[in-house]
Structure formats: C-alpha cells, structure tokens
Design an enzyme around this catalytic site. Sequence first.
Site, short mmCIF file in Angstrom:
data_model
loop_
_atom_site.label_atom_id
_atom_site.label_comp_id
_atom_site.label_asym_id
_atom_site.label_seq_id
_atom_site.Cartn_x
_atom_site.Cartn_y
_atom_site.Cartn_z
N ASP A 14 0.71 -1.40 -0.43
CA ASP A 14 0.42 -0.05 0.33
C ASP A 14 0.59 1.24 0.11
OD1 ASP A 14 -1.72 -2.04 0.02
OD2 ASP A 14 -2.66 -1.79 2.18
N LYS A 17 1.57 2.62 -4.57
CA LYS A 17 2.38 1.85 -6.40
C LYS A 17 1.31 1.65 -7.67
CE LYS A 17 2.23 -2.22 -4.24
NZ LYS A 17 2.01 -2.02 -2.78
N GLY A 41 -4.64 -4.28 -3.75
CA GLY A 41 -5.84 -3.00 -3.79
C GLY A 41 -4.98 -1.87 -4.07
N HIS A 42 -4.45 -1.73 -5.82
CA HIS A 42 -4.57 -0.31 -6.00
C HIS A 42 -4.67 0.73 -6.66
CE1 HIS A 42 -0.48 -3.72 -7.19
NE2 HIS A 42 -0.69 -3.42 -6.00
N GLN A 225 1.72 -6.09 -3.01
CA GLN A 225 2.37 -6.21 -1.64
C GLN A 225 3.92 -6.05 -1.83
OE1 GLN A 225 1.41 -9.86 -2.88
NE2 GLN A 225 -0.77 -8.88 -2.83
P1 GDP Z 1 -0.95 0.50 -3.80
O1 GDP Z 1 -1.42 -0.93 -3.07
O2 GDP Z 1 0.37 0.69 -3.34
O3 GDP Z 1 -0.72 0.77 -5.35
O4 GDP Z 1 -1.16 1.57 -2.80
P2 GDP Z 1 -3.05 1.60 -1.60
O5 GDP Z 1 -3.49 2.03 -3.43
O6 GDP Z 1 -3.36 0.12 -1.18
O7 GDP Z 1 -2.93 2.88 -1.36
C1 GDP Z 1 -2.26 3.89 -1.44
C2 GDP Z 1 -3.67 5.20 -0.80
O8 GDP Z 1 -2.60 6.28 -0.45
C3 GDP Z 1 -4.63 4.74 -1.66
O9 GDP Z 1 -5.78 5.38 -1.80
C4 GDP Z 1 -4.05 6.27 -2.81
O10 GDP Z 1 -5.22 6.67 -3.75
C5 GDP Z 1 -3.61 7.12 -1.88
N1 GDP Z 1 -2.12 7.87 -2.50
C6 GDP Z 1 -0.75 7.31 -3.31
N2 GDP Z 1 -0.30 8.24 -3.46
C7 GDP Z 1 -0.62 9.63 -2.52
C8 GDP Z 1 -0.16 10.66 -1.69
O11 GDP Z 1 0.88 11.02 -2.71
N3 GDP Z 1 -0.03 11.07 -0.91
C9 GDP Z 1 -1.40 11.19 -0.49
N4 GDP Z 1 -2.31 11.87 0.45
N5 GDP Z 1 -2.56 9.85 -0.90
C10 GDP Z 1 -1.90 9.38 -1.70
P1 IMO Z 2 -0.82 -4.19 -2.32
O1 IMO Z 2 -0.66 -4.96 -3.61
C1 IMO Z 2 -1.21 -4.87 2.20
C2 IMO Z 2 -1.25 -8.70 3.61
C3 IMO Z 2 -2.44 -8.90 3.78
C4 IMO Z 2 -2.02 -10.14 5.75
C5 IMO Z 2 -0.76 -10.46 4.64
C6 IMO Z 2 -1.06 -11.85 3.54
O2 IMO Z 2 -2.72 -3.31 -2.32
O3 IMO Z 2 0.32 -3.36 -1.84
P2 IMO Z 2 -2.35 -13.13 1.78
O4 IMO Z 2 -3.65 -12.24 1.82
O5 IMO Z 2 -1.80 -12.46 0.97
O6 IMO Z 2 -2.82 -14.24 2.29
O7 IMO Z 2 -2.49 -12.24 3.19
O8 IMO Z 2 -0.57 -9.64 3.83
N1 IMO Z 2 -1.35 -8.39 2.32
C7 IMO Z 2 -1.66 -6.95 1.69
N2 IMO Z 2 -0.92 -5.53 2.39
N3 IMO Z 2 -0.70 -4.80 0.98
C8 IMO Z 2 -1.77 -5.68 -0.29
O9 IMO Z 2 -1.60 -5.32 -1.55
C9 IMO Z 2 -0.93 -6.89 0.88
N4 IMO Z 2 -1.62 -8.29 0.42
C10 IMO Z 2 -1.65 -8.86 1.04
O10 IMO Z 2 -3.03 -7.85 4.84
O11 IMO Z 2 -0.69 -9.21 6.54
MG MG Z 3 -2.90 -2.03 -1.77
#
Ligand code: GDP
Ligand code: IMO
Ligand code: MG
Length: 433
Positions: A14, A17, A41-42, A225
């Site tokens: 998270d 990416k 979840g991207h 991840q």
């Molecule tokens: P990922 O799994 O690495 O793609 O990241 P996620 O989408 O799960 O979580 C990142 C969260 O931060 C999302 O809600 C993005 O919209 C938000 N986000 C990404 N970059 C920034 C930033 O520079 N500032 C803020 N405030 N939010 C951001």
């Molecule tokens: P993105 O790509 C954050 C975590 C789960 C749990 C562990 C194992 O959005 O960064 P699993 O279901 O993979 O067997 O769970 O990994 N986890 C993540 N945490 N971002 C993710 O993906 C994750 N995918 C799995 O919360 O701790």
């Molecule tokens: Mg994510």
Amino acid sequence: MANNVVLLGAQWGDEGKGKIVDLLTERADAVARFQGGHNAGHTLVIGGQKTVLHLIPSGAMRPGVDCLIGNGVVVNIEQLLKEIDNLKSMDIEIENRLMLSMACPIILPHHIALDLAREKAKGKKAIGTTGRGIGPCYEDKVARRGLRLGDLFNAKLFAEKLREVMDYHNHALVQYFKQQAVDYQQTLDSIMPLVERLRPMIGDVSERIYNLRQNNKSVMFEGAQGMLLDVDHGTYPYVTSSNTVAAAAAIGTGIGPLELDHVLGVVKAYTTRVGSGPFPTELFDEVGQWLGEKGHEFGATTGRPRRCGWLDAVALKRTRQVSGLNALCVTKLDVMDGLEVVKICTSYQYKGESITLPPYGADALGECTPVYETMPGWKEVTAGVRDYESLPTNAKKYLGRISELIGLPIDIVSTGAERDDTMVLKHPFINQG
Ligand code: GDP
Ligand code: IMO
Ligand code: MG
C-alpha cells in the site's frame, strides 16, 4: 532507449504503487503483474475519479498500453471478469489488450475456504490474510497439484484434476477444520461457462515480453504487496505466499534476470501495515491515529484499518539489498504536513546490541526496539505541490535524510492521490542507460 522497469513496494504494501505505475506508464508499451493476486488493491485517481484495481495491471487507464498477467500471478477468474466489466462500464476497453499466461494458477473456491478455515483455527496467531485464497493456491502450485489457466482448454482433463484436488482438500476441510465441504459440481459448473470468454485472453506472456524487448519496447513490471511481505525475506510467517522482491519479476513473467534494467522502490513517507505481525516503528499514540486518519489508511481490498508508524530506514536497507533497488519514489509526503517533529528509525536494539539491518523472521523482529533520529516537521502544505523547489525546507531535509540513510536517490515524490500530484525528478523510462 527502451527499458524494463520493475516497480516494487518497499515496505508492507500500500505504498502507492498503483498510482505511480499508472503515471509512469505514459511512457511504457506494456505493464505486467508478476506475483500475488487479488489480495492487492491498487488505487488510481485520475481527474477526481477513483479506480481500485486488484488483478488487472495499473496500465489499464492508458489506452494504448498492453496489460499482461504473468505466470507468477494467481488468478480468480470471477474477479478478473468482474474487473474487466467494471472497466468496460467506465468505457475502458481492456479485453483486447489483456493477456494472461496459460501457466497462471487458478484460485478455486476450496482455496478460499481453506484460507478462512486456517485463519479461524489459528485464533490469536492468525496472519490476518485478505481471505482471498492466495496462500492455499500457491501451496497447490508448489505441491504440483494446482490447476492452471491452460488446463481450462481440456474440459475432460480439467474436470478429472479438479475432482482429485477437491477430494483431497475437502477431506482436510471437513475432517480437520470441521468446516463444510466445497461442492465439486457447483465449482465445475461455475467455471466452464466462462472458458470461451477467457480463451482469447490466455497466451504466452513470456514470448510476448521477449518480443516487446526485441522490438525496443518498454515494459513496466508492477509489484504487488511489499518487500516485508515476501515469503522468504519478509516477516515470516506473517507474510504473503509469493516472492515480492525484484527477482520475482523475471520468474513471474518468464524472462531472464538480466533483462531487468531498473528497479524502483516505492516508499510511503511513513509506514503502514495491514494484518498481524511485528512492526517495530508502529505508533499507538495520537500521531499514529493522525497519520491513519489524514492518510485514509484503510485497506483497498478488505477495508481494514492500516496500522501506522514512523519510517523505518533499517527495514528499507534490507529492501534495497534484496531487490537491488536503483532509486526510490516517496509517496504521501503530504500526510505528514503539520507534524511538530518527524522521526526516522535508524537502528534497532536487539539482544543488547545495536543493529542496522532487520533480522530474519517475525520472532526476532518482534524483539527489536527502534532507535530514532528526530527532525523538525513542517507546517506548510505540501499537498498537491508539483515542483520540488517549492517544497518546505524541512520537507526537503526529511527527503534528503531518507536518501542519505538508504543510500539511494529519490527520483519521484508524490504529494497527493491524484495522478498529477507527483514530481518526477528522473523518469525511469527516459533517463536510464
Ligand atoms: P498500492 O497498493 O501500493 O497501490 O497502494 P493503495 O492504493 O493500496 O494505497 C495507497 C493509498 O494512498 C491510495 O488511497 C492512494 O489513492 C493514496 N495515495 C497515493 N499516493 C498518495 C500521496 O502522495 N498522497 C496522498 N495523500 N495519498 C496518496
Ligand atoms: P498491495 O498490492 C498490504 C497482507 C495481508 C496479510 C498478509 C497475507 O495493495 O500493496 P494474503 O491474503 O496475501 O495471504 O495475506 O499480507 N497483504 C497486503 N497488505 N497490501 C497488499 O497488497 C497486501 N496483500 C496482502 O494483510 O497481512
Ligand atoms: Mg494496496
């Protein structure tokens, strides 16, 4: 100069990416996922519209870009079609530029049942998985009894293999976990009608990427991840079941390791973690709560609140080492606006000694106490700042210190969720080589 660029989460996932992949893909010809599944979840925010992708590569919003799903990704077919249809409802056509490897393992209903049953049985020691069946699906792959996308094209053999593997797992579900069995016929009947739609999308991703390279095209390899969730190098057993390090990009798509030109690590300006497991710099005070609220730190897949803490340079050093990072991208700098002081963990106290690389495994890491360096925060607003020089002095100092501690340049800084709230100081698809 065409490039193959790997983009990875440098922490526990998270890091942002998806946003960065979407942005950088303006200069790429294809985006490939290489590990994980719909546990990811991207989030992409473009012109105020938010899209969360779980399985489809984050190049989806760029019309001319091919989206590839390599053999290292575990595929839930229903989820895949749901995402395709969702994009279609937004007028984004993806089916004709999406290719999945025939070697992708298929996530089946019994994998989900097993994931949930195991977590329940573990009680307090639960990993806190996403409950998507990721772990059990990878287990079947390594145990050489998994079903793969390519198997779908021989209906008779598929049915036979499915019965065998379901008999095996239903035994554990019923006898050991005291849960209900998953119905074989129902499982088969839910999959087979989808095969014709899937057929044109299944192919040879390894060959495709090889050919792209031959034709001087650029590919973005999108990690899911983060490094600390890597099954070998992360906080085992509180990890996911795939390798999240850079080398996985080669194995998970079928190209040679020397074809990867550049590795970019995405780092949140602080740290978050979803699920259980050690997290040395976790904050249990109002600062942690503040980061969570201001950063909207809720899982993009499960909606669970993310645990928040200070940046951990010790862990990031391990990421640099195991993934051979070339540069960093720092996201969510804006979330730290207004903090009186900011802290960076620069070493751990472990068994009476000071260490600067994290020990392997959850038990040892759980015994580590972080040692911090404190820096003044900044009161100015960085949210939405798109020019590096306009950043507050203390924010620049914070970034400078991160760069110094990890020993890597910061090529990209993100100050908001919106695609364009980003400073690209050095674009990986133009400036390398
Ligand atoms: P990922 O799994 O690495 O793609 O990241 P996620 O989408 O799960 O979580 C990142 C969260 O931060 C999302 O809600 C993005 O919209 C938000 N986000 C990404 N970059 C920034 C930033 O520079 N500032 C803020 N405030 N939010 C951001
Ligand atoms: P993105 O790509 C954050 C975590 C789960 C749990 C562990 C194992 O959005 O960064 P699993 O279901 O993979 O067997 O769970 O990994 N986890 C993540 N945490 N971002 C993710 O993906 C994750 N995918 C799995 O919360 O701790
Ligand atoms: Mg994510």
